[in-house]
Scaffold this active site. Structure first.
Site, mmCIF file in Angstrom:
data_model
loop_
_atom_site.group_PDB
_atom_site.id
_atom_site.type_symbol
_atom_site.label_atom_id
_atom_site.label_comp_id
_atom_site.label_asym_id
_atom_site.label_seq_id
_atom_site.Cartn_x
_atom_site.Cartn_y
_atom_site.Cartn_z
ATOM 1 N N ASN A 45 4.304 -15.563 -0.654
ATOM 2 C CA ASN A 45 2.946 -16.413 -0.631
ATOM 3 C C ASN A 45 2.508 -16.647 -2.008
ATOM 4 O OD1 ASN A 45 1.461 -13.912 -1.932
ATOM 5 N ND2 ASN A 45 2.087 -12.969 0.253
ATOM 6 N N ASP B 274 1.820 -10.165 6.606
ATOM 7 C CA ASP B 274 1.466 -9.572 7.751
ATOM 8 C C ASP B 274 2.596 -9.482 8.724
ATOM 9 O OD1 ASP B 274 -1.201 -9.202 7.097
ATOM 10 O OD2 ASP B 274 -1.979 -11.037 7.853
ATOM 11 N N LYS C 114 24.101 -16.299 4.190
ATOM 12 C CA LYS C 114 23.180 -17.532 4.290
ATOM 13 C C LYS C 114 23.211 -18.331 5.586
ATOM 14 C CE LYS C 114 22.715 -21.681 1.464
ATOM 15 N NZ LYS C 114 23.140 -22.521 0.542
ATOM 16 N N PHE D 238 -8.927 -5.685 -0.814
ATOM 17 C CA PHE D 238 -9.165 -7.205 -1.386
ATOM 18 C C PHE D 238 -9.191 -7.971 0.063
ATOM 19 C CE2 PHE D 238 -9.541 -8.204 -5.557
ATOM 20 C CZ PHE D 238 -9.324 -6.829 -6.256
ATOM 21 N N LYS E 235 -12.954 -5.760 7.591
ATOM 22 C CA LYS E 235 -11.825 -5.054 6.992
ATOM 23 C C LYS E 235 -12.211 -3.675 6.381
ATOM 24 C CE LYS E 235 -9.256 -9.256 6.492
ATOM 25 N NZ LYS E 235 -8.757 -10.405 5.625
ATOM 26 N N LYS F 299 -10.400 -0.686 7.805
ATOM 27 C CA LYS F 299 -9.557 0.204 6.777
ATOM 28 C C LYS F 299 -9.962 1.640 6.250
ATOM 29 C CE LYS F 299 -7.044 -3.951 6.568
ATOM 30 N NZ LYS F 299 -6.011 -4.941 6.040
HETATM 31 N N1 CTP Z 1 -3.149 -5.123 3.294
HETATM 32 C C1 CTP Z 1 -2.220 -4.302 3.577
HETATM 33 N N2 CTP Z 1 -1.098 -4.210 4.170
HETATM 34 C C2 CTP Z 1 -0.904 -5.647 5.218
HETATM 35 C C3 CTP Z 1 -1.813 -6.276 4.916
HETATM 36 C C4 CTP Z 1 -3.089 -6.268 4.151
HETATM 37 O O1 CTP Z 1 -2.181 -3.013 2.566
HETATM 38 N N3 CTP Z 1 -0.062 -5.431 5.926
HETATM 39 C C5 CTP Z 1 -4.124 -4.837 2.609
HETATM 40 C C6 CTP Z 1 -4.332 -5.961 1.351
HETATM 41 O O2 CTP Z 1 -3.797 -5.584 0.168
HETATM 42 C C7 CTP Z 1 -5.941 -6.065 1.299
HETATM 43 C C8 CTP Z 1 -6.346 -5.669 2.496
HETATM 44 O O3 CTP Z 1 -5.269 -5.151 3.417
HETATM 45 O O4 CTP Z 1 -6.488 -5.204 0.317
HETATM 46 C C9 CTP Z 1 -6.721 -6.916 3.360
HETATM 47 O O5 CTP Z 1 -5.675 -7.912 3.382
HETATM 48 P P1 CTP Z 1 -5.643 -9.293 4.273
HETATM 49 O O6 CTP Z 1 -4.490 -10.018 4.076
HETATM 50 O O7 CTP Z 1 -6.905 -10.190 3.758
HETATM 51 O O8 CTP Z 1 -6.186 -8.655 5.517
HETATM 52 P P2 CTP Z 1 -5.379 -8.639 6.994
HETATM 53 O O9 CTP Z 1 -5.925 -7.166 7.121
HETATM 54 O O10 CTP Z 1 -4.129 -8.709 6.715
HETATM 55 O O11 CTP Z 1 -6.196 -9.603 8.048
HETATM 56 P P3 CTP Z 1 -5.944 -11.263 7.902
HETATM 57 O O12 CTP Z 1 -4.771 -11.622 7.496
HETATM 58 O O13 CTP Z 1 -6.057 -11.292 9.582
HETATM 59 O O14 CTP Z 1 -6.908 -11.474 7.422
#
Ligand code: CTP
Length: 402
Positions: A206, A275, A285, A319, A333, A337
């Protein structure tokens, strides 16, 4: 580190290592000036330090007739601290007895600023009672002595007397200046993006640069905390004075985070964790064949959500990088969380998001309060986040119910 550091380089072979010290201090934001003895200038050219620091390097007391009579005073006034590295036995003796026979020693005498000294010499010279007595005199006067390391010496022998590694010298300088509102606390910061393998050469990644998390880690070190920075992909150099753990995939990051979680006072999860990961990454490969290729993805663990479930007294900060409905999604969130606060931003706004040096963020607190910040540098936002973590840990701010 917004400080003026005057480095005094004396004539030891380790002078070359101090080029990296100057470079690292400069990169951390310090304004660095270098003064050298004539002997030091035999080991490293003043021009090298000049290029690295962007400032003129002073060697001669009487080199420039226009300002020779004030050079040592001007240098002493400039400095927030003076670092002597490497410090020879000869320098220690002169400094202990107030001898001022060149620009460097005269500047040290003309200064009332903090003095950090990193001795480096052959073991017998270091152990000599004269050297030890001189070190004691300087210590008693308040100089901070950085213990030399043990190892191979330039003279072919092995023992105590090596200049500590540049990163350790810089950490000592940072530590000297830290404001200390997180002293005694251990903070875990995650940063960067995770890397999810498709095959040995390709991955799903990303756009995270890691910059926000690295700035938070830097701010936590500056506040005196013991810091662990667990980083996914980032091109940045880790800040000084912390434990740095490099990981790739989300599952690796989870393991590294869980290994530290019980011993930390706060976790700031600024990493962009993927995610999903590829269900069965290929061992070799993948060769080009059909017109379409389907990758099956499976959900990654949500690290922060897991920490929210395990949380005892730890402060948890998350975040939320969003592209729409920023506050609503972030609030959701925060609750799901079990966070103390969440830093939310619209990554599509000009001056916010990935790969830029600024951010436009809001902090949403447990309990519902919202702080909206104007556009500011990621370094400034990092300082604000660390201040709030320090407030929570010191009890200045209450832990709120959800
Ligand atoms: N985070 C995490 N583990 C994951 C995804 C996210 O610990 N697998 C943490 C990120 O580091 C951030 C927070 O959760 O502090 C929110 O991450 P974000 O990607 O914005 O949210 P998601 O929970 O993944 O939701 P979405 O992608 O559906 O917005």
């Amino acid at each position: 580190m917004q400080k003026n550091i005057l480095i005094g380089v004396t004539g030891g072979i380790a002078a070359y290592k101090v080029v990296e010290v100057a470079s690292r201090l400069k990169k951390s934001g310090a304004n660095v000036r270098v003064m050298m003895t004539r002997n030091a200038a035999e080991f490293v050219s003043p021009r090298t330090f000049q290029e690295i620091t962007g400032n003129a390097v002073s060697v001669e007391m009487f080199g420039d007739a226009a300002n020779f009579h004030v050079a040592h005073i001007a240098l002493a006034d400039f400095a927030d601290a003076i670092l002597i590295a490497p410090a020879t036995a000869n320098f220690l003796a002169k400094a202990a007895y107030g001898i001022a026979d060149d620009l460097l020693t005269t500047t040290v005498i003309a200064s009332d600023k903090p003095l950090l000294i990193a001795p480096s010499m052959n073991t017998k010279m270091f152990d000599n009672p004269a050297t030890q007595a001189n070190l004691n005199i300087l210590r008693e006067r308040g100089a901070i002595i950085l213990e030399p390391a043990t190892g191979e010496l330039a003279c072919g022998t092995s023992g105590k007397g090596r200049l500590p590694e540049p990163v350790e010298i810089c950490a000592a300088v940072e530590k000297f200046f830290d404001s200390g509102n997180l002293r005694g606390k251990k903070i875990l910061v995650t940063a960067g993006g995770t890397v999810e393998a498709i095959d040995p050469v390709r991955y799903i990644g990303n756009r995270s640069s890691g910059r926000m998390g690295y700035e938070i880690a830097r701010a936590a070190v500056a506040a005196g905390a013991e810091v662990v920075l667990i980083s996914g992909k980032s091109e940045l150099e880790p800040p000084l004075g912390l434990k740095f753990v490099k990981v790739e995939a989300a599952v690796e990051m989870r393991e590294a985070v869980l290994a530290e979680f019980d011993s930390v006072d706060a976790v700031i999860m600024s990493a962009a964790v993927a995610d999903y990961r590829v269900k069965n990454p290929a061992a070799q490969k993948i060769k080009k064949s059909a017109d379409t290729l389907t990758l099956e993805l499976v959900k990654n663990p949500d690290i922060l959500r897991e920490l929210g479930g395990l949380k005892k007294s730890q402060v948890l900060v998350g975040f939320a990088a969003e592209t729409q409905n920023v506050l609503d999604y972030a609030r959701k969130k925060l609750v799901e969380k079990n966070l103390d606060f969440i830093v939310a931003n619209d990554v599509t706004a000009a001056g916010a998001g990935f790969s830029v040096a600024t951010n436009i963020a809001s902090i949403i607190w447990r309990g519902g309060d919202v702080e909206n910040f104007p556009k500011m540098s990621k370094a400034e936002l990092a300082d604000k986040i660390i201040e709030r973590v320090a407030d929570l840990l010191s009890g200045d701010k209450k832990f709120l119910p959800l």
